[in-house]
Structures are given as structure tokens and as C-alpha cells.
Design a protein around this motif. Structure first.
Motif, short mmCIF file in Angstrom:
data_model
loop_
_atom_site.label_atom_id
_atom_site.label_comp_id
_atom_site.label_asym_id
_atom_site.label_seq_id
_atom_site.Cartn_x
_atom_site.Cartn_y
_atom_site.Cartn_z
N UNK A 1 0.82 -1.20 0.00
CA UNK A 1 0.00 0.00 0.00
C UNK A 1 0.87 1.26 0.00
N UNK A 2 0.22 2.38 -0.21
CA UNK A 2 0.95 3.65 -0.29
C UNK A 2 1.71 3.96 0.99
N UNK A 3 1.24 3.44 2.13
CA UNK A 3 1.92 3.69 3.41
C UNK A 3 2.93 2.58 3.76
N UNK A 4 3.27 1.74 2.76
CA UNK A 4 4.27 0.67 2.88
C UNK A 4 3.78 -0.56 3.63
N UNK A 5 2.56 -0.58 4.09
CA UNK A 5 2.03 -1.80 4.70
C UNK A 5 1.66 -2.80 3.60
N UNK A 6 1.74 -4.08 3.94
CA UNK A 6 1.50 -5.15 2.97
C UNK A 6 0.18 -5.84 3.28
#
Length: 229
Positions: free
Chosen positions: A97-102
Motif C-alpha cells: 500500500x501507499x503507506x508501505x504496509x503489505x
């Protein structure tokens, strides 16, 4: 009419009444089960919400399971598993995701042994139904993919972190654009209307009472005969 015949009629009458009440209870319980499916379907039909806003920094997820969510980011084609025991297999690909969470995204489904199309490259804006991790299964009924069920606990051993505790399933139309069949979407049972369940229990209590009354009436007739004798 003999006392024995009257006793038999009393028992039969109570059984008929109890049978009707049992059927009414089953109908009410069926209505309750139908209401649970309606609740899940209604949640899935609600307007989508941004998933990033529903997952806190410490991983706590708001009440968005079984709802449609939106998310932006890119697929990670190096992290992909085939999920299922038997046909078809779901194709779950990691999505950053855009916030680096997968998060795992079920892009669609394929038949065992069929080639799996690569995910689209570049920035993607997707919409899908957010579900909790699958439950583990004791055994399989057919050929098993990389995983029998989609459990985030198992993905966390090999996929990048932080990994969100759930997964997103795309619609059949979105799966088709990626060359995949529609993935099975099993919505969990939500809490239905307690009124139907309450009425079902009430009818079953009445049925038990009808049988008890028939037995009581038959015994009363026997006592009456004994007293007369």
C-alpha cells in the motif's frame, strides 16, 4: 368412549399440536439464518471505505470485515501463493500500500496446473471485499495449492512486513481484466435478527409444553377412572 381411548386421543392431540409448533420453530430458525446472510450481504454492498484509514499504526483493525475497501499501491509479484484444496485455486498476491504496509490481495482464481497471469505493474487503485484470515482446516479434499487456506500467520513467515491481518478479494469483473476467473467469496455469518431466534425457541418450548400437557391429561383420566372404580 373408554378411558383408554380418551387417553390415546389426548396423547395424539398433544403430539399433533407439538408437531405444528416444532415446524413453526424450524421456520423461525430458518428466518434467523436467512437474516444472518442478509446482514453479511448488506455489509458487502455498502459504499467502500479507505482501508488505510481503518487500520491503526499498531495493526488494530476497525469493524470493516466483510465490507468493500479501497486501497492504492503496487503488486509484489515475487510474493504470490495459490490457495485451496481442490478446484479452483485462489491467486493471492502481496500488495504494498501507499503507506508501505503489505496486504494479501486475492486477484482471482485458476484451475490447478493452469498458468497464472502476472499482476498488473505500476500504481494500482483497487476495490475489493476485506475479509479476516481463513480458518485452518484439518484435512484436504483434493489437490492442495501452496496453502490449503489463506492465513496471514503463514504468509508472515515469508512475506514482507508489516502485514495487515486480513485480505482483500477482487470482484469478478476486476479478476477478468487480469485474465483470471472470479474467486470464491464466502462471507462470514453475521449476527442476525434475535427476534426470529427468540420466536423459534419459544415455539419449541410450547411444543414441549403441549406434550407434557397431553401426558398430564392422560394421567388425569387414569386417576379419574381409578377414583370412579
Amino acid at each position: 368412549m373408554s378411558i383408554r381411548a380418551k387417553q390415546t386421543l389426548a396423547i395424539l392431540a398433544s403430539l399433533v399440536v407439538a408437531g405444528v409448533m416444532l415446524l413453526l420453530g424450524l421456520w423461525q430458525m430458518s428466518s434467523y439464518e436467512e437474516s444472518t446472510r442478509d446482514v453479511s450481504a448488506e455489509r458487502a454492498a455498502q459504499a467502500p471505505v479507505a482501508l488505510a484509514d481503518q487500520v491503526s499504526a499498531d495493526g488494530v483493525i476497525a469493524d470493516v470485515y466483510s465490507r468493500r475497501v479501497t486501497l492504492s499501491g503496487t503488486y509484489l509479484p515475487d510474493y504470490q501463493v495459490l490457495v485451496g484444496a481442490g478446484s479452483p485455486w485462489r491467486v493471492a498476491t502481496a500488495f504494498r500500500m501507499a503507506d508501505d504496509r503489505i496486504i494479501a490481495v486475492v486477484r482471482g482464481a485458476v484451475e490447478p496446473g493452469a498458468p497464472v497471469p502476472s499482476p498488473p505493474s505500476g500504481e494500482q487503485d483497487i476495490v475489493g471485499v476485506f475479509l479476516a484470515p481463513d480458518r485452518s482446516t484439518a484435512g484436504s479434499t483434493g489437490e492442495v495449492g501452496d496453502l490449503p487456506t489463506l492465513r496471514v500467520q503463514e504468509l508472515a513467515q515469508t512475506w514482507p512486513s508489516p502485514l495487515i491481518g486480513g485480505y482483500v478479494t477482487l470482484s469478478g469483473a476486476d479478476s477478468a481484466t487480469q485474465g483470471l476467473a472470479e474467486a470464491p467469496l464466502v462471507l462470514p455469518e453475521a449476527e442476525g435478527s434475535p427476534t426470529h431466534r427468540g420466536y423459534a425457541l419459544q415455539w419449541w418450548v410450547f411444543a414441549a409444553g403441549a406434550i407434557a400437557f397431553g401426558i398430564y391429561a392422560a394421567r388425569g383420566l387414569a386417576r379419574k377412572e381409578a377414583t370412579a372404580a
